[in-house]
Design a protein around this motif. Sequence first.
Motif, PDB file in Angstrom:
ATOM      1  N   GLY A  87     -25.882  58.155 -93.666  1.00 22.64           N
ATOM      2  CA  GLY A  87     -25.662  59.097 -92.554  1.00 22.64           C
ATOM      3  C   GLY A  87     -25.461  58.371 -91.223  1.00 22.64           C
ATOM      4  N   VAL A  90     -23.711  71.007 -90.347  1.00 20.25           N
ATOM      5  CA  VAL A  90     -24.433  69.951 -90.294  1.00 20.25           C
ATOM      6  C   VAL A  90     -24.466  69.541 -88.790  1.00 20.25           C
ATOM      7  CG1 VAL A  90     -22.449  68.271 -90.297  1.00 20.25           C
ATOM      8  CG2 VAL A  90     -24.788  67.306 -90.816  1.00 20.25           C
ATOM      9  N   TYR A 126     -33.260  71.912 -91.322  1.00 19.16           N
ATOM     10  CA  TYR A 126     -33.287  72.830 -91.863  1.00 19.16           C
ATOM     11  C   TYR A 126     -34.611  73.347 -93.019  1.00 19.16           C
ATOM     12  CZ  TYR A 126     -30.011  70.424 -94.931  1.00 19.16           C
ATOM     13  OH  TYR A 126     -29.808  69.371 -95.592  1.00 19.16           O
ATOM     14  N   GLU A 127     -35.257  72.331 -93.210  1.00 18.62           N
ATOM     15  CA  GLU A 127     -36.450  72.257 -94.002  1.00 18.62           C
ATOM     16  C   GLU A 127     -37.739  72.591 -93.184  1.00 18.62           C
ATOM     17  OE1 GLU A 127     -34.277  69.292 -97.352  1.00 18.62           O
ATOM     18  OE2 GLU A 127     -35.867  68.709 -96.003  1.00 18.62           O
ATOM     19  N   GLN A 185     -37.826  62.550 -87.283  1.00 18.88           N
ATOM     20  CA  GLN A 185     -38.554  62.709 -88.514  1.00 18.88           C
ATOM     21  C   GLN A 185     -40.155  63.171 -88.413  1.00 18.88           C
ATOM     22  OE1 GLN A 185     -37.340  62.813 -91.620  1.00 18.88           O
ATOM     23  NE2 GLN A 185     -35.318  63.123 -90.750  1.00 18.88           N
ATOM     24  N   ARG A 214     -28.533  74.665 -92.216  1.00 14.20           N
ATOM     25  CA  ARG A 214     -28.225  74.280 -93.516  1.00 14.20           C
ATOM     26  C   ARG A 214     -26.472  74.387 -93.501  1.00 14.20           C
ATOM     27  NH1 ARG A 214     -30.357  75.582 -99.664  1.00 14.20           N
ATOM     28  NH2 ARG A 214     -28.445  75.525-100.676  1.00 14.20           N
ATOM     29  N   TYR A 248     -31.663  65.733 -86.031  1.00 14.85           N
ATOM     30  CA  TYR A 248     -31.717  64.801 -86.913  1.00 14.85           C
ATOM     31  C   TYR A 248     -31.911  63.273 -86.732  1.00 14.85           C
ATOM     32  CZ  TYR A 248     -29.017  67.961 -90.116  1.00 14.85           C
ATOM     33  OH  TYR A 248     -28.871  68.866 -90.932  1.00 14.85           O
ATOM     34  N   THR A 274     -28.432  72.059 -82.506  1.00  9.03           N
ATOM     35  CA  THR A 274     -29.227  71.857 -83.593  1.00  9.03           C
ATOM     36  C   THR A 274     -30.893  72.162 -83.329  1.00  9.03           C
ATOM     37  OG1 THR A 274     -29.498  69.306 -82.876  1.00  9.03           O
ATOM     38  CG2 THR A 274     -27.783  70.040 -84.200  1.00  9.03           C
ATOM     39  N   SER A 316     -32.399  71.955-101.231  1.00  7.80           N
ATOM     40  CA  SER A 316     -31.314  71.410-100.287  1.00  7.80           C
ATOM     41  C   SER A 316     -30.244  70.455-100.986  1.00  7.80           C
ATOM     42  CB  SER A 316     -32.183  70.778 -99.431  1.00  7.80           C
ATOM     43  OG  SER A 316     -33.085  71.213 -98.632  1.00  7.80           O
ATOM     44  N   ARG A 361     -26.090  63.892 -95.571  1.00  2.11           N
ATOM     45  CA  ARG A 361     -27.313  64.088 -95.711  1.00  2.11           C
ATOM     46  C   ARG A 361     -27.816  64.498 -97.237  1.00  2.11           C
ATOM     47  NH1 ARG A 361     -27.952  62.719 -90.689  1.00  2.11           N
ATOM     48  NH2 ARG A 361     -26.702  63.796 -89.129  1.00  2.11           N
ATOM     49  N   SER A 364     -36.697  64.042 -94.174  1.00  2.91           N
ATOM     50  CA  SER A 364     -36.592  65.712 -94.194  1.00  2.91           C
ATOM     51  C   SER A 364     -35.356  66.081 -93.320  1.00  2.91           C
ATOM     52  CB  SER A 364     -37.684  66.352 -93.919  1.00  2.91           C
ATOM     53  OG  SER A 364     -38.168  66.049 -92.539  1.00  2.91           O
ATOM     54  N   HIS A 365     -34.885  67.118 -93.341  1.00  4.97           N
ATOM     55  CA  HIS A 365     -33.599  67.732 -92.763  1.00  4.97           C
ATOM     56  C   HIS A 365     -34.191  68.945 -91.770  1.00  4.97           C
ATOM     57  CE1 HIS A 365     -31.334  65.119 -94.999  1.00  4.97           C
ATOM     58  NE2 HIS A 365     -31.217  65.735 -96.088  1.00  4.97           N
TER      59      HIS A 365
END
Length: 491
Positions: A24, A202, A110-111, A147, A199, A144, A179, A374, A384, A107-108
């Motif tokens: 990434g 990106v 969208y989670e 975290q 999701r 992104y 985002t 995911s 991702r 984690s992302h």
Amino acid sequence: MVIPDLGRSPRPAPPHVGPRPEPGSFRDPANRVFHAGDDVLRALDRTAAADWRALAASSFFPPLLTAGKVCGTEELPAGSPLRELPTAPASSGWATVLRHERVPFVSHPYEWSFAMLRDAALLHLEILRAALPAGFTTKDGSAYNLQWRGTEPVFIDIGSFTPLRDGEPWAGYRQFCQTLLYPLMLGAHLGLAFQPWLRAQVDGIEPEQMGPLFRGTRRLLPGVLTHVHLHGSVQRRSAATSTADVRAQLRDAGYTRELAVATVRGLEKLVRRLDHQPAATHWVDYQHTCGYSGDDRASKERFVLAALSAAGRRRLVLDLGANDGRYARLAARHADYVVAVEQDPAVVDRLYRSLRGEGERHVLPLVMDLADPSPGGGWRGIERASFAARADADTVLALALVHHLAIGRNVPLPEVVACLAGLTAPGGRLVVEFVHPDDPMAARLLANKPDGIFPDYRRDAFETLLAEHGTVEDRLELPSGTRTLYRVALP
């Protein structure tokens, strides 16, 4: 700069031929992230290295580092063998290498739940507001770049910091809108779940996608006119204008550092106003409606605690179908880190707010449908990482979950067991509950299915599948007689 000790015991990394580039990390040619064993390294070219040293010597950055708001970072000494990193094509070589704190679990956005995304946005703006008066900005504004340590957000993209030029707008504004801000607006203004939108793309939600949703009186909702319609209009008009021209126009118009700080303060005020309490669902009160007796609950808790303590302290525990986090909290007593996965955003949001109020730094709640986890995303599907690629747990808890997947979602029972085993690291433990077909909850699910559609959903078939993947070390039938718990050791 000293990397903080998170109290984690890193898993010995498998042998690799040299450092591995992070899939990434490729969009900024000035710096690139690598993995070398358990070390997270960032290689910097000459310009980025000079920016880093100015950043490290600034007045605003060390306090952020000390407070844990940015990830722990240190520059490796010249003789360190970890500085021997691959050189990018057409590059004259890396000028220096930084070593970063490794976050417990990647984690992302969208989670995340609504409150998680909002807290991440506020940290991003707080850091930018501190950087601007000191003559720094950030090149990026992506969600992104953040975290988590439990319920504490942390900014990880150290390479994003760059000296501020006169008249320069915030280069990360568009990414921040797409985002972070736009997803928050979807939830706060329209009551929509933002997770499917993030999701799907990106790079986040485009102004052109937001505009049609906010017409008429919705244009007057907080932030919409400025950050959706005006932003989209300016973006279209300046599509053919160079960055240098935009900078010159802003400088001529009197755009100053003070105005930039005021703009960030305005964004902070807007984000704080945005709130969304997801509508209550069946799952919010599941612990009171799932049919456990007091004896069942007590027996189940004792079994889970014994399973968690039997193999010593765990590095990472996954609690799948975590609901209110009861067992995730128990697991945190025996593990360095717990990832609590639940499909209902309302449940995760409530759990996050509760854990945040407790100051919990060892449990990370995530929104995810385990029947549709995911996937890999972004460039080539690896920019991702998928959930399966990130989940390498010493212990997986799958309590009151199997029947929802096998009956509720029609996933074949062998596939369910294989999935749970696949999320468990070699030598790890799987703690799983089987709800018998005659249990009231299973019967409720079966009532909506054609007769005889699940002939293999039986306890004996389930035990055979467990034995194919590992060794059943312990089992317990709950006092109700319709649920059985297993502790399985994987090879």
